[in-house]
Scaffold this active site. Structure first.
Site, PDB file in Angstrom:
ATOM      1  N   SER A 145       0.877  -1.201   0.096  1.00  0.00           N
ATOM      2  CA  SER A 145      -0.164   0.158   0.107  1.00  0.00           C
ATOM      3  C   SER A 145       1.094   1.422   0.064  1.00  0.00           C
ATOM      4  O   SER A 145       1.774   1.484  -0.816  1.00  0.00           O
ATOM      5  CB  SER A 145      -0.982  -0.035   1.221  1.00  0.00           C
ATOM      6  OG  SER A 145      -1.936   0.931   0.966  1.00  0.00           O
ATOM      7  N   ASP A 158      -9.011  -4.974  -6.067  1.00  0.00           N
ATOM      8  CA  ASP A 158      -8.726  -4.030  -5.090  1.00  0.00           C
ATOM      9  C   ASP A 158      -9.623  -2.703  -5.265  1.00  0.00           C
ATOM     10  O   ASP A 158      -9.404  -2.131  -6.302  1.00  0.00           O
ATOM     11  CB  ASP A 158      -7.237  -3.655  -5.264  1.00  0.00           C
ATOM     12  CG  ASP A 158      -6.683  -2.791  -4.169  1.00  0.00           C
ATOM     13  OD1 ASP A 158      -7.402  -2.192  -3.473  1.00  0.00           O
ATOM     14  OD2 ASP A 158      -5.403  -2.822  -3.708  1.00  0.00           O
ATOM     15  N   HIS A 163      -7.618  -5.304  -1.429  1.00  0.00           N
ATOM     16  CA  HIS A 163      -6.409  -4.646  -1.128  1.00  0.00           C
ATOM     17  C   HIS A 163      -5.227  -5.447  -0.404  1.00  0.00           C
ATOM     18  O   HIS A 163      -4.114  -5.106  -0.480  1.00  0.00           O
ATOM     19  CB  HIS A 163      -6.550  -3.349  -0.181  1.00  0.00           C
ATOM     20  CG  HIS A 163      -5.528  -2.356  -0.100  1.00  0.00           C
ATOM     21  ND1 HIS A 163      -4.818  -1.934  -1.290  1.00  0.00           N
ATOM     22  CD2 HIS A 163      -5.105  -1.821   0.752  1.00  0.00           C
ATOM     23  CE1 HIS A 163      -3.889  -1.313  -0.916  1.00  0.00           C
ATOM     24  NE2 HIS A 163      -3.944  -1.005   0.359  1.00  0.00           N
TER      25      HIS A 163
END
Length: 733
Positions: free
Chosen positions: A604, A679, A711
């Site tokens: 991320s 995602d 995600h």
């Protein structure tokens, strides 16, 4: 949280940092403490890192009994529902086996495991199983059906005072009242969403419905996102494949409009609060009822996130009564909670703010006057959570970093006198939940050597009952030595905390490869004094396999104050990368580090940081693995992206410098991107566009997709991710 202080990095990324070229000049880190290696024991198996026995857990479904005269909590242990009453001890309420023999529960419930306890009051439990909510009489040991539920029901919000349930189905909000269903909203356009989280969970928003104190009304978010651009999420693992469109507001583009509806469960009237400003340019960050239900207080933040207004509304008409107070912040204001009304003082409430640099507590009256700073606003520590009040409203309880940024403790403060006192004494991390009497707490406690201990404590910190003690869940396995360091940030003055893992058979005369695990962004802290200094099991496995594992919380990360968190504002990737390179300087100064074999991994924001480090310093990092990375911040969502970067229109230089597509040419060595195919947070187009740019430049890169994950890769298939990463580093580092 981010802001540019000193920028020590060049934009070209043509080579390593100057200080990294001269490791003998790098500042020395200070060793704070360590956990010694344990060489005797089993080795962690790569394919079993998701085994639940390796992880600490507390009692299942642990919760305080609602408004009990005798403070008590409920929890499930060995398929038996138990009750602990303060001063009386523990009793068994009912076992799963006995519950399954009840004719009503057996008929309507799917009782392969203990049902979910929706809410509990003295003598009665309301439990959900499958499509039914049933009520269990603790004295008679009998159940009856309270209500059937829609198979698609989500976001259940049960109000015990009125025995009503609000829930959502698709984009609309419904009410169950005395077994009857009512539609609170009837929007045919799926672009209008009711009763759900808004603003993509920013500003501390975790729910979309808000019961009044009497239970006679419910306020709810109404979000019109029909104008927001649609992004297709494609599911390939079904036949035929299908597309699930989501609304994704990218930075600088049109955003959704949010308003607050109020439904009266007696008259069935529905009203909406009057807009304070243009809904397309504001966020509604919180919704709070006044103690007498006559008013609703809403937090309104402008899109630039510099001006916050607390607005009081007439709950009956929805009209604005007054602006209670305003707060201006530069570079931004980030409200992460609503207001908390003080018991016994209906005209007073607590507001938390970082206006003086650290998150502290302020007492206001409903006329908007700030009566005082309740906690010492100039002291450099953060309140991380508001816990509650004593019954008389004299004392407020909260979690804070007063002892250390690496610890979390429960404190109380005398609101009138301002005296702060510490309640939890054991060093480490505490997470607490206060009972309804305001006198007792569930304390979930861990420290570097203790996985998790769940206990009941009183308001003086005395342990009344240990409900579960996990000890060290990895005690039977070899343990790498774990070291906790302090070193200076790239500004030369700010302390940073780093964690190092050394192989269990560490030999200081050998050279070891290094794996750097990075995040570096807002709202995250990777290094603290939790279990194993909050090191994940995979990183411990990598140390076991012969890697030195390093993690540093750079400026921009959480729980260190406003200046620390805003150090990367409008220049994402600069100050935090400079800090990470100070950590690399320290590693390169160590005789046992193989400086030619350094890898970096992150997910991320950590994926963004991984690729930023790799593309700016390609000769420092031999291997990089980035999961779900942000490639271009112009493709990230409005609330988060504009808070930390402004818009692409007003900060083109910052966006261009952070855009990793502009750095593809500098890639050397091995790079692998990992992406969840579904995602909805960091859209797959981020990774795929980066890969396509590499293809156009004829730059070899590895790309791996988990088709059925969002995600992150969760559940049993996370073992596959661990193996993928391990083998990649074994082959290339």
């Amino acid at each position: 949280m981010l802001f540019p202080f000193l920028l020590l990095l060049t934009a070209s990324g043509a080579g390593p940092a100057l200080s990294a070229q001269n490791p003998q000049k790098a500042p020395l880190a200070r060793l704070e403490e360590s956990l010694p290696a344990v060489k005797a024991g089993e080795k962690l198996a790569l394919d079993h890192l998701m085994d639940r026995s390796l992880y600490s857990s507390g009692p299942a479904q642990l919760q305080w009994l609602f408004h009990s005269k005798e403070p008590a909590c409920l929890y499930v242990e060995n398929d038996t529902l138990k009750k602990y009453t303060v001063g009386k001890g523990e009793t068994a309420v009912i076992s799963l086996q006995d519950l399954a023999q009840d004719s009503v529960a057996a008929k309507y419930g799917n009782l392969t495991r203990f049902p979910s306890i929706v809410v509990a009051e003295p003598g009665k439990l309301y439990m959900k199983s499958g499509d039914f909510c049933f009520r269990f009489d603790c004295k008679e040991k009998e159940t009856d059906i309270f209500s059937s539920l829609d198979a698609e029901a989500a976001n259940l919000d049960f109000d015990l005072r009125s025995l009503q349930i609000a829930y959502t189905k698709k984009n609309n909000l419904y009410l169950i009242q005395k077994g009857m269903r009512f539609a609170i909203s009837c929007d045919p356009d799926t672009g209008i969403v009711n009763g759900q989280v808004v603003h993509r969970n920013e500003f501390g928003i975790t729910r979309g419905t808000f019961w009044s104190n009497s239970g006679q009304s419910i306020a709810y978010y109404n979000m019109d996102e029909s104008m927001v651009q649609i992004y297709p999420i494609t599911t390939y693992l079904e036949d035929p494949a299908h597309v699930e469109p989501i609304r994704y507001p990218e930075a600088g583009n049109l955003m959704h409009k949010v308003r607050v509806g109020v439904f009266n469960t007696k008259t069935y009237e529905n009203i909406f609060l009057e807009p304070f400003a243009d809904p397309s340019r504001t966020y509604v960050t919180s919704v709070v009822w006044s103690p007498d239900d006559s008013e609703i207080y809403a937090g309104i933040l402008d899109r630039n996130q510099k001006d916050f207004h607390l607005v009081a509304y007439d709950a009956r008409t929805g009209k604005i009564k007054k602006v209670v107070f305003e707060e201006h912040g530069d570079p931004y204001v980030e409200p992460e909670s609503g207001i908390f009304f003080r018991p016994g003082h209906p005209g007073q409430f607590i507001w938390m703010s970082e206006r003086k640099g650290f998150n502290h507590m302020y007492l206001y009256n409903t006329d908007g006057k700030c009566l005082k700073a309740v906690t010492p606003e100039n002291e450099p520590w953060m309140i991380t959570a508001f816990t509650g009040f004593s019954p008389n409203g004299k004392t407020a309880y909260f979690m804070a970093t007063k002892e250390s940024p690496l610890e979390a403790h429960l404190y109380g403060v005398d609101i009138d006198k301002g005296k702060v006192f510490r309640i939890t004494q054991e060093p480490g991390l505490h997470r607490v939940e206060m009972d309804y009497s305001g006198n007792y707490f569930i304390d979930r406690y861990s420290n570097p050597g203790l996985g998790l201990q769940t206990r009941i404590i009183d308001k003086k910190g005395k342990v009344l009952k240990v409900l579960k003690d996990c000890g060290d869940p990895l005690a039977r396995y070899v343990r790498p030595e774990m070291r906790l360091y302090t070193l200076k940030a790239a500004d030369g003055k700010t302390d940073l905390y780093g964690r190092m893992l050394l192989p269990p058979d560490f030999d200081s005369t050998r050279k070891y490869p290094v794996l750097v695990y990075v995040y570096g962004g807002p709202h995250a802290q990777l290094v603290d004094k939790g279990y194993n200094y909050s090191c994940g099991t995979f990183l411990r496995f990598m140390a076991q396999e012969g890697y030195v594992v390093w993690t540093l919380d750079s400026r921009g990360s959480a729980n260190r104050g406003f200046a620390f968190e805003t150090a990367i504002h409008r220049r994402l990737g600069d100050a935090e990368t400079a800090d990470q390179m100070r950590g690399i300087d320290f590693l390169r100064s160590l005789p046992f580090v193989d400086t030619a074999r350094i890898g970096v991994d992150g997910w991320s924001y950590g994926g963004f940081m991984t690729l930023t480090l790799k593309t700016r310093y390609p000769d420092v990092f031999k291997v990089a693995t980035a999961g779900g990375p942000v490639i271009d911040w112009a493709w990230y969502e409005v609330m988060y992206g504009e808070r930390y970067m402004g818009t692409p229109q007003d900060n083109p230089e910052g966006y261009a410098k952070a855009n990793l597509l502009n750095r593809v040419d500098s890639i050397r060595g091995k790079v692998m991107l990992i992406q969840g195919g579904l995602d909805p947070v960091v859209l797959p187009k981020q990774s795929t566009t980066f890969v396509q740019k590499c293809i156009q430049k004829n730059i070899p890169i590895d790309f791996f997709v988990y088709p059925n994950h969002e995600h992150n890769v969760t559940g049993p298939q996370r073992d596959h991710l661990f193996r993928k990463l391990y083998e990649y580093y074994q082959q290339n580092l």
